[in-house]
Design a protein around this motif. Structure first.
Motif, PDB file in Angstrom:
ATOM      1  N   ILE A 266      39.948  84.631 -56.118  1.00 53.10           N
ATOM      2  CA  ILE A 266      40.977  85.670 -55.943  1.00 53.10           C
ATOM      3  C   ILE A 266      42.294  85.226 -56.579  1.00 53.10           C
TER       4      ILE A 266
ATOM      5  N   THR B   6      44.047  87.009 -59.773  1.00 50.94           N
ATOM      6  CA  THR B   6      45.447  87.442 -59.671  1.00 50.94           C
ATOM      7  C   THR B   6      46.292  86.842 -60.787  1.00 50.94           C
TER       8      THR B   6
ATOM      9  N   CYS C  50      48.083  88.983 -63.748  1.00 45.61           N
ATOM     10  CA  CYS C  50      49.536  88.869 -63.953  1.00 45.61           C
ATOM     11  C   CYS C  50      49.863  88.335 -65.345  1.00 45.61           C
TER      12      CYS C  50
END
Length: 134
Positions: A75, A79, A83
């Motif tokens: 995760i 992420t 980003c």
């Protein structure tokens, strides 16, 4: 009877003037070709950097996180990947589009069509309008 005159109202041919004029046009053409090439190389470099950064983000972030077999690291990796991809690559694509539009306006338009032979722009102003009435 007047002597034979073959000028037909034309000026005398000056080889040096024609040579200098053609030399100036040749220099302008060569500089324009170099400028256009450099401009397109700049866009190509941005595209290449985009491709390489995409590959690095995929290999070093997403695949690395996938290899740990841990849901929390996965995760976090996803992420960071999202980003980095949106943050860096989207900014680069925006910059690329901006540079391309700027190049088209500045290089193409200014060199070919713009003459600047108009009149000076004076913006609308209520203060100036009031002075004209008095």
């Amino acid at each position: 009877m007047q002597p034979y005159d073959d000028s037909h109202g034309h000026e005398e041919f000056e080889f040096s003037e024609v040579f200098v004029h053609q030399l100036i046009h040749t220099i302008e053409f060569v500089l324009g070709a170099i400028s256009n090439t450099a401009s397109y190389l700049r866009l190509w470099a941005l595209s290449l950097a985009h491709s390489e950064l995409s590959s690095v983000f995929y290999d070093k972030v997403l695949l690395l996180a996938w290899g740990f077999n841990n849901i929390i690291i996965l995760i976090i990796g996803i992420t960071v990947f999202i980003c980095a991809t949106v943050g860096v690559l989207l900014v680069m694509e925006t910059l690329s589009a901006f540079l391309h539009a700027l190049r088209l306006h500045w290089v193409e338009f200014q060199n070919k069509f713009y003459e600047g032979a108009g009149y000076k722009f004076t913006p609308f102003s209520f203060a100036l309008l009031g002075e004209d009435n008095e």
